[in-house]
Design a protein around this motif. Structure first.
Motif, short mmCIF file in Angstrom:
data_model
loop_
_atom_site.label_atom_id
_atom_site.label_comp_id
_atom_site.label_asym_id
_atom_site.label_seq_id
_atom_site.Cartn_x
_atom_site.Cartn_y
_atom_site.Cartn_z
N ALA A 114 24.36 9.95 3.28
CA ALA A 114 23.12 10.73 3.36
C ALA A 114 22.51 10.90 1.97
O ALA A 114 23.20 11.25 1.02
CB ALA A 114 23.42 12.10 3.98
N THR A 115 21.23 10.65 1.89
CA THR A 115 20.53 10.82 0.62
C THR A 115 19.86 12.19 0.57
O THR A 115 19.64 12.83 1.59
CB THR A 115 19.44 9.74 0.43
OG1 THR A 115 18.54 9.82 1.53
CG2 THR A 115 20.04 8.37 0.34
N LYS A 116 19.54 12.61 -0.64
CA LYS A 116 18.80 13.85 -0.84
C LYS A 116 17.34 13.55 -0.49
O LYS A 116 16.67 12.80 -1.20
CB LYS A 116 18.90 14.31 -2.29
CG LYS A 116 20.31 14.64 -2.71
CD LYS A 116 20.34 14.94 -4.21
CE LYS A 116 21.76 15.12 -4.68
NZ LYS A 116 21.86 15.25 -6.14
N ILE A 117 16.87 14.12 0.58
CA ILE A 117 15.53 13.80 1.08
C ILE A 117 14.46 14.06 0.02
O ILE A 117 13.55 13.27 -0.16
CB ILE A 117 15.24 14.56 2.38
CG1 ILE A 117 16.17 14.06 3.48
CG2 ILE A 117 13.79 14.41 2.80
CD1 ILE A 117 16.11 14.85 4.75
N SER A 118 14.60 15.17 -0.70
CA SER A 118 13.57 15.49 -1.70
C SER A 118 13.49 14.45 -2.81
O SER A 118 12.44 14.26 -3.42
CB SER A 118 13.85 16.87 -2.30
OG SER A 118 15.09 16.87 -2.99
N ARG A 119 14.56 13.75 -3.08
CA ARG A 119 14.56 12.74 -4.15
C ARG A 119 14.10 11.37 -3.67
O ARG A 119 13.72 10.53 -4.47
CB ARG A 119 15.98 12.57 -4.72
CG ARG A 119 16.54 13.78 -5.35
CD ARG A 119 16.02 13.87 -6.75
NE ARG A 119 16.72 14.90 -7.47
CZ ARG A 119 16.85 14.93 -8.76
NH1 ARG A 119 16.32 13.98 -9.48
NH2 ARG A 119 17.47 15.91 -9.34
#
Length: 185
Positions: A114-119
Motif C-alpha cells: 500500500a502506498t501513501k495516497i497523499s504522496r
C-alpha cells in the motif's frame, strides 16, 4: 487467514485477503498501459532494454521469459515516465524517498504494498530504486504491477490577464461633464 508468508510490518495485501474475484483482479493493474516504454529507463540492467519487459499485464506476471537482472551489483533503478519529467540517477538515491517498503519474496506476483495516497496522487513520473535483495549477487525481477486509476491530464492553456490594483486615471479618460442641479418647486 494463513497464506504462507509473514507480513512483518511490510504493509502488503495478499490475494488471499482481497475481496476481488481472481478474474477481475488484473483489471486494477492497467497502469502499465500508460507508461511511456520508449523513455522508460532501468539503470544497471545486465541486458539493455530488459527492464521494460517486467511491466506487463497481470495475467502475464508468472511468465518467466521476460525479466530484468542487475549487472554490476544487486541495485536496480527504474525511471517510469508518464510525462516528460527529469530522470533519477543513482546519485539521487541518497535523498529521502517518498516511501520505502520492506519486500517479501513473492514468486506468484500477488503481494501488494500500500502506498501513501497523499504522496502518490497526480504522479507523472515514478522512480523505483531496489537497493538490495535477499543475498544474491544480482537482482532478478520478473514482474512489477502498478495499480491505480489513470486520469487524463487536463491542460489549461495560458490565460493572459491584466489586473489593476488601483486605476490609472490616464487609462480611463472621460470627457468632463459639468454637473447641473435642478430644483423643482
Amino acid at each position: 487467514m494463513s497464506h504462507g508468508h509473514s507480513h512483518g510490518g511490510g504493509g502488503c495485501r495478499c490475494a488471499a485477503e482481497r475481496e476481488e474475484p481472481p478474474e477481475q483482479r488484473g483489471l486494477a493493474y492497467g497502469l502499465y498501459l500508460r507508461i511511456d516504454l520508449e523513455r522508460l529507463q532501468c539503470l544497471n540492467e545486465s541486458r539493455e532494454g530488459s527492464g521494460r519487459g517486467v511491466f506487463k499485464p497481470w495475467e502475464e506476471r508468472t511468465d518467466r521469459s521476460k525479466f530484468v537482472e542487475s549487472d554490476a551489483d544487486e541495485e536496480l533503478l527504474f525511471n517510469i515516465p508518464y510525462k516528460n519529467i527529469p530522470q533519477m540517477s543513482f546519485d539521487d538515491t541518497e535523498r529521502e524517498p517518498d516511501q520505502t517498503f520492506s519486500l517479501n519474496r513473492d514468486i506468484t506476483g500477488e503481494l501488494e504494498y500500500a502506498t501513501k495516497i497523499s504522496r502518490f496522487s497526480n504522479v507523472y513520473h515514478l522512480s523505483i530504486h531496489i537497493s538490495k535483495n535477499f543475498g544474491a549477487d544480482t537482482t532478478k525481477i520478473f514482474y512489477i504491477g502498478l495499480r491505480g486509476e489513470w486520469t487524463e491530464l487536463r491542460r489549461h492553456e495560458v490565460t493572459i490577464c491584466n489586473y489593476e490594483a488601483s486605476a490609472n486615471p490616464a487609462d480611463h479618460r472621460v470627457h468632463q461633464v459639468t454637473p447641473q442641479t435642478h430644483f423643482i418647486s
